[in-house]
Design a protein around this motif. Structure first.
Motif, short mmCIF file in Angstrom:
data_model
loop_
_atom_site.label_atom_id
_atom_site.label_comp_id
_atom_site.label_asym_id
_atom_site.label_seq_id
_atom_site.Cartn_x
_atom_site.Cartn_y
_atom_site.Cartn_z
N LEU A 1 -0.14 -4.92 -4.96
CA LEU A 1 0.60 -5.69 -3.97
C LEU A 1 1.91 -5.00 -3.60
O LEU A 1 2.32 -4.99 -2.44
N ILE A 2 2.58 -4.42 -4.60
CA ILE A 2 3.86 -3.77 -4.34
C ILE A 2 3.69 -2.57 -3.41
O ILE A 2 4.47 -2.37 -2.47
N ILE A 3 2.62 -1.77 -3.62
CA ILE A 3 2.42 -0.59 -2.78
C ILE A 3 1.67 -0.91 -1.50
O ILE A 3 1.54 -0.04 -0.62
N GLY A 4 1.15 -2.15 -1.38
CA GLY A 4 0.48 -2.55 -0.15
C GLY A 4 -0.95 -2.04 -0.03
O GLY A 4 -1.42 -1.81 1.09
N LEU A 5 -1.66 -1.88 -1.13
CA LEU A 5 -3.04 -1.38 -1.10
C LEU A 5 -3.97 -2.49 -0.62
O LEU A 5 -3.85 -3.65 -1.04
N ASN A 6 -4.90 -2.14 0.25
CA ASN A 6 -5.87 -3.11 0.75
C ASN A 6 -6.81 -3.57 -0.38
O ASN A 6 -7.11 -2.81 -1.29
N TYR A 7 -7.28 -4.81 -0.26
CA TYR A 7 -8.22 -5.40 -1.21
C TYR A 7 -7.65 -5.38 -2.63
O TYR A 7 -8.35 -5.08 -3.60
N SER A 8 -6.37 -5.71 -2.74
CA SER A 8 -5.71 -5.66 -4.05
C SER A 8 -6.38 -6.58 -5.06
O SER A 8 -6.62 -6.19 -6.22
N VAL B 1 -10.44 3.67 -1.50
CA VAL B 1 -9.65 2.88 -0.55
C VAL B 1 -8.29 3.53 -0.30
O VAL B 1 -7.82 3.63 0.84
N ALA B 2 -7.63 3.99 -1.36
CA ALA B 2 -6.31 4.59 -1.21
C ALA B 2 -6.37 5.92 -0.47
O ALA B 2 -5.52 6.21 0.38
N SER B 3 -7.37 6.76 -0.75
CA SER B 3 -7.46 8.07 -0.10
C SER B 3 -7.74 7.93 1.38
O SER B 3 -7.26 8.73 2.20
N VAL B 4 -8.52 6.93 1.77
CA VAL B 4 -8.80 6.71 3.19
C VAL B 4 -7.58 6.15 3.91
O VAL B 4 -7.34 6.45 5.07
N THR B 5 -6.80 5.34 3.21
CA THR B 5 -5.62 4.74 3.85
C THR B 5 -4.61 5.81 4.22
O THR B 5 -4.22 5.94 5.38
N MET C 1 -1.07 4.84 -5.59
CA MET C 1 -2.09 4.20 -6.41
C MET C 1 -2.23 4.91 -7.75
O MET C 1 -2.35 4.26 -8.80
N ILE C 2 -2.20 6.24 -7.74
CA ILE C 2 -2.30 7.00 -8.99
C ILE C 2 -1.11 6.69 -9.89
O ILE C 2 -1.25 6.56 -11.12
N VAL C 3 0.09 6.59 -9.29
CA VAL C 3 1.28 6.25 -10.08
C VAL C 3 1.13 4.87 -10.71
O VAL C 3 1.41 4.68 -11.91
N VAL C 4 0.68 3.88 -9.91
CA VAL C 4 0.50 2.53 -10.43
C VAL C 4 -0.52 2.52 -11.56
O VAL C 4 -0.31 1.93 -12.63
N TRP C 5 -1.64 3.21 -11.36
CA TRP C 5 -2.69 3.25 -12.38
C TRP C 5 -2.19 3.92 -13.66
O TRP C 5 -2.46 3.45 -14.77
#
Length: 274
Positions: free
Chosen positions: A142-149, A177-181, A189-193
């Motif tokens: 949610l913080i990074i704004g990723l779709n389908y969180s 999803v992140a790479s396409v965005t 996303m990698i940082v969050v993970w």
């Protein structure tokens, strides 16, 4: 879930465009001609296969829900069963011990206690760890704004029930999803993970799971892969607690053999004399 299914063709097309931009359209066309590949048809085929897979999974969930509604009357009986299990459950070990020879009852009771501790600590701990991973990833997405969180976080929480292999499976849809965005979203996303995995590995799992299992990671991976090939999804989920039970039984049997055989006692006496 439905939104993710609808956007699979778009994601497939975006991946092809990004690949062309990365290596150059002329080189890309030469590769196509050399290999005789029609990337558009290939991506469409992969997109259709992925769409069918998700649709089948979605319809399977619908079928499961439909079947679940048919057994509502049976589910109503669960509180009554649970009440009597909680009320009389402690009597079960002593009832079982009644069938065991008198001289073996003490050892058998210790085996059951250790099995109970291993299984209960693993199940409780794994559920709590999985929930924490899902919640942390959902907040991070949610913080990074990723779709389908929410969907991606739920997938990660469910797959995290499987130790070691679960997180590797869960990161795949999030990476797509992140790479396409955008590349920036992929990096976020990698940082969050990475942050969530560090928190889980350094703080959550040691505090919740502890060292109660005493099983080497390589052994866990081998057991999960073997049980998955033999019994499918059920085997993957029950592999570790099942192995823990067998380990407890085998350990106590070996100790009993050492005590009764006298071979190991003679070895210790000889070493002491030397």
């Amino acid at each position: 879930m439905q939104g993710l299914i609808d956007n699979i063709p778009y994601y497939s097309a975006q991946i092809q465009v990004q690949f062309e931009d990365l290596i150059g359209s002329e080189i890309f066309n030469q590769i196509q001609q050399t290999l005789g590949l029609d990337t558009t048809a290939l991506m469409n085929d992969l997109s259709n296969r992925a769409t069918d897979l998700l649709k089948n999974a979605w319809s399977g969930i619908g079928g499961f829900i439909g079947a679940l509604t048919e057994v509502v009357l049976a589910i109503i009986t669960v509180p009554f069963i649970l009440f009597y299990l909680l009320k009389d459950g402690k009597k079960l070990p002593h009832f079982i011990l009644g069938f065991v020879p008198t001289k073996l009852r003490g050892q058998s009771f210790r085996v059951m206690v250790e099995m109970h501790r291993q299984i209960s600590s693993y199940i409780r701990g794994q559920i709590i760890v999985s929930f924490c991973i899902g919640a942390l990833l959902f907040i991070g997405y949610l913080i990074i704004g990723l779709n389908y969180s929410l969907v991606l976080a739920i997938i990660a929480a469910c797959t995290s029930i499987v130790p070691y292999l679960g997180p590797a499976i869960a990161i795949t849809p999030a990476l797509i999803v992140a790479s396409v965005t955008s590349p920036i979203m992929l990096l976020k996303m990698i940082v969050v993970w990475t942050v969530v995995q560090l928190i889980e590995g350094k703080f959550i799992s040691p505090q919740i799971m502890g060292k109660t299992m005493h099983i080497h990671p390589i052994t866990i991976i081998f057991v999960i892969l073997t049980a998955g090939n033999l019994f499918g999804i059920v085997g993957i989920i029950l592999a570790v607690p099942g192995y823990a039970v067998l380990k407890v039984i085998a350990t106590h049997l070996f100790r009993y053999f050492k005590t009764r055989s006298g071979l190991y006692e003679e070895e210790r006496t000889a070493s002491a004399n030397e």
